[in-house]
Design a protein around this motif. Structure first.
Motif, PDB file in Angstrom:
ATOM      1  N   LYS A   2       0.829  -1.187   0.000  1.00  0.00           N
ATOM      2  CA  LYS A   2       0.000   0.000   0.000  1.00  0.00           C
ATOM      3  C   LYS A   2       0.875   1.254   0.000  1.00  0.00           C
ATOM      4  CE  LYS A   2      -4.281  -1.663   0.409  1.00  0.00           C
ATOM      5  NZ  LYS A   2      -5.388  -1.312  -0.513  1.00  0.00           N
ATOM      6  N   THR A   4       0.619   5.746   0.456  1.00  0.00           N
ATOM      7  CA  THR A   4      -0.171   6.869   0.950  1.00  0.00           C
ATOM      8  C   THR A   4       0.056   8.061   0.043  1.00  0.00           C
ATOM      9  OG1 THR A   4      -0.004   6.090   3.235  1.00  0.00           O
ATOM     10  CG2 THR A   4      -0.611   8.392   2.905  1.00  0.00           C
ATOM     11  N   SER A   5      -1.033   8.662  -0.451  1.00  0.00           N
ATOM     12  CA  SER A   5      -0.908   9.740  -1.420  1.00  0.00           C
ATOM     13  C   SER A   5      -1.771  10.934  -1.032  1.00  0.00           C
ATOM     14  CB  SER A   5      -1.299   9.254  -2.817  1.00  0.00           C
ATOM     15  OG  SER A   5      -2.639   8.811  -2.829  1.00  0.00           O
ATOM     16  N   LEU A  16      -5.237  12.526   2.805  1.00  0.00           N
ATOM     17  CA  LEU A  16      -4.310  11.427   2.543  1.00  0.00           C
ATOM     18  C   LEU A  16      -5.131  10.154   2.337  1.00  0.00           C
ATOM     19  CD1 LEU A  16      -1.442  12.071   5.132  1.00  0.00           C
ATOM     20  CD2 LEU A  16      -1.586  12.787   2.742  1.00  0.00           C
ATOM     21  N   ARG A  17      -4.839   9.466   1.243  1.00  0.00           N
ATOM     22  CA  ARG A  17      -5.576   8.247   0.931  1.00  0.00           C
ATOM     23  C   ARG A  17      -4.609   7.098   0.695  1.00  0.00           C
ATOM     24  NH1 ARG A  17     -10.627  10.045  -3.059  1.00  0.00           N
ATOM     25  NH2 ARG A  17     -11.396  11.757  -1.735  1.00  0.00           N
ATOM     26  N   SER A  18      -5.124   5.890   0.836  1.00  0.00           N
ATOM     27  CA  SER A  18      -4.323   4.690   0.631  1.00  0.00           C
ATOM     28  C   SER A  18      -4.520   4.177  -0.794  1.00  0.00           C
ATOM     29  CB  SER A  18      -4.737   3.620   1.634  1.00  0.00           C
ATOM     30  OG  SER A  18      -3.981   2.444   1.451  1.00  0.00           O
ATOM     31  N   ASP A  19      -3.410   3.833  -1.447  1.00  0.00           N
ATOM     32  CA  ASP A  19      -3.456   3.330  -2.822  1.00  0.00           C
ATOM     33  C   ASP A  19      -2.764   1.973  -2.902  1.00  0.00           C
ATOM     34  OD1 ASP A  19      -4.571   5.603  -4.483  1.00  0.00           O
ATOM     35  OD2 ASP A  19      -2.946   6.635  -3.474  1.00  0.00           O
ATOM     36  N   LYS A  73      -6.116  13.449  -7.687  1.00  0.00           N
ATOM     37  CA  LYS A  73      -4.725  13.278  -7.241  1.00  0.00           C
ATOM     38  C   LYS A  73      -3.845  13.851  -8.339  1.00  0.00           C
ATOM     39  CE  LYS A  73      -2.713   9.107  -7.189  1.00  0.00           C
ATOM     40  NZ  LYS A  73      -2.197   7.790  -6.748  1.00  0.00           N
ATOM     41  N   GLN A 104       3.309  10.817  -3.163  1.00  0.00           N
ATOM     42  CA  GLN A 104       2.971   9.477  -2.668  1.00  0.00           C
ATOM     43  C   GLN A 104       4.230   8.823  -2.144  1.00  0.00           C
ATOM     44  OE1 GLN A 104       0.266   7.359  -5.188  1.00  0.00           O
ATOM     45  NE2 GLN A 104       0.905   5.330  -4.463  1.00  0.00           N
ATOM     46  N   ASP A 105       4.124   8.092  -1.049  1.00  0.00           N
ATOM     47  CA  ASP A 105       5.336   7.576  -0.400  1.00  0.00           C
ATOM     48  C   ASP A 105       5.967   6.406  -1.141  1.00  0.00           C
ATOM     49  OD1 ASP A 105       3.299   5.826   0.263  1.00  0.00           O
ATOM     50  OD2 ASP A 105       3.690   5.859   2.428  1.00  0.00           O
ATOM     51  N   ALA A 321       2.466  13.587   6.351  1.00  0.00           N
ATOM     52  CA  ALA A 321       1.283  13.520   7.214  1.00  0.00           C
ATOM     53  C   ALA A 321       0.663  14.892   7.450  1.00  0.00           C
ATOM     54  CB  ALA A 321       1.656  12.877   8.549  1.00  0.00           C
ATOM     55  N   TYR A 344       9.373  12.405   3.322  1.00  0.00           N
ATOM     56  CA  TYR A 344       8.869  11.060   3.524  1.00  0.00           C
ATOM     57  C   TYR A 344       9.798  10.296   4.464  1.00  0.00           C
ATOM     58  CZ  TYR A 344       6.122  12.276  -0.589  1.00  0.00           C
ATOM     59  OH  TYR A 344       5.272  12.912  -1.471  1.00  0.00           O
TER      60      TYR A 344
END
Length: 347
Positions: A2, A4-5, A16-19, A73, A104-105, A321, A344
């Motif tokens: 996963k 985070t973006s 922040l959402r999970s991709d 995004k 995105q990380d 964050a 990051y």
């Protein structure tokens, strides 16, 4: 895996959402981000809801997602390390790369692809010289935008130039123009940015209401040959036309988004045979394209960022964050922020 973006959920609202992050295919790499740079131009227009429609966003680029106007995004300048490679990617694990991808990380991206209807392949991932830090390399796209602008409208030796807007791109345009220009006038409403720009060695650095007098004084009343509009302020383009010499050129590198631009085309524009040229980094003068493709322009930007240390243009570093704070910082009038990085955590 996963990732985070950063997403723009609504006007001036950051989430922040999970991709999902798939493993890389043959021509892809998986990258772990070190830093990403917020664009104070088009990206901030998207954040504010000031784009004119889907054509402004080019969502077909790898990593971008969502629907116009929100949620979306959207961003395009990030530096990280390759952590996994496809067999045909041309990269190795551990390579530092500049990537045109949203904040995105960790993510997987094609090294190159093709937009619908495009003739040339879309380059997305660019190698970074081992001697260049992530914070300096992350400005490569902005440097290439300035380079693109000067390739679209070269400054001949001894010509007079004005630049409106001293964000990072405006500073880079002024830096390049100063190499050949005879006279340079820089125009910026923010007094902090005017003070910062002293290192460029311009003949005058002034507020917008002082620009006309400064141009007349510096050029002996002739006007400037070229005026680069990099501020995105409609009034700046109107003013630019008034300060041009006969047959001079206003070069528009800004994205005005949905902001209306009212121009007065008489008498200066008509009587002086002036020109307005659009410069957009997605393409270039057709005569130069066979020699100055996207990869060469980015390689040149990275090479010059290695020669010239512009790290002082990075003024703020904000953890992913706290991304919402970073956008509010840039979106404040008279802010003393210039380059705002998202950082990051290491793996």
């Amino acid at each position: 895996m996963k990732g985070t973006s950063v997403w723009f959920a609504a006007e001036r609202q950051v989430e922040l959402r999970s991709d999902d992050v798939p493993p890389p295919g043959p021509g892809e790499v998986t990258v772990r981000s070190e830093v990403s740079l917020i664009s104070a131009g088009t990206e901030l227009l998207v954040y504010r809801g000031q784009t004119t429609g889907p054509e402004d966003l080019v969502l077909e680029r790898p990593g971008r997602a969502g629907t116009y106007p929100f949620p979306v995004k959207y961003a395009y300048q990030l530096v990280g390390r390759v952590i996994e490679t496809g067999v045909e990617s041309g990269f190795e694990v551990g390579d530092r790369v500049f990537v045109q991808h949203p904040h995105q990380d960790v993510f997987t991206i094609p090294v190159r692809g093709r937009l619908p209807g495009a003739v040339l392949p879309l380059e997305s991932v660019f190698p970074v010289d081992a001697g260049l830090s992530a914070e300096r390399a992350v400005m490569a796209h902005l440097y290439s935008v300035a380079l693109n602008t000067l390739l679209d409208a070269p400054v001949r030796f001894g010509e007079s130039v004005a630049v409106s807007g001293l964000g990072i791109i405006g500073i880079f345009v002024a830096h390049m123009a100063r190499m050949t220009a005879g006279r340079v006038v820089l125009i910026e409403p923010n007094p902090w940015r005017r003070k910062l720009a002293a290192f460029l060695g311009a003949d005058a650095v002034v507020a917008p209401d002082e620009a006309g007098d400064a141009i007349r004084e510096v050029t002996g009343g002739r006007g400037v040959d070229l005026h680069f509009e990099v501020s995105g302020a409609p009034a700046a383009l109107r003013s630019a036309l008034g300060g041009l010499a006969r047959e001079g050129t206003a070069v528009v590198a800004s994205n005005f988004g949905s902001k209306p631009v009212e121009l007065f085309l008489s008498p200066e524009f008509h009587n002086k045979r002036l020109r307005i040229v659009s410069s957009q980094a997605g393409s270039i003068n057709a005569e130069l394209l066979p020699r100055w493709d996207r990869r060469r322009r980015m390689a040149t930007a990275i090479e010059h960022l290695l020669r010239h240390d512009f790290s002082f243009l990075i003024t703020d570093r904000v953890p992913l964050a706290a991304a919402a704070t970073a956008y509010r910082t840039l979106d404040t009038a008279d802010s003393q922020a210039l380059g705002v990085l998202l950082t990051y955590p290491p793996a």
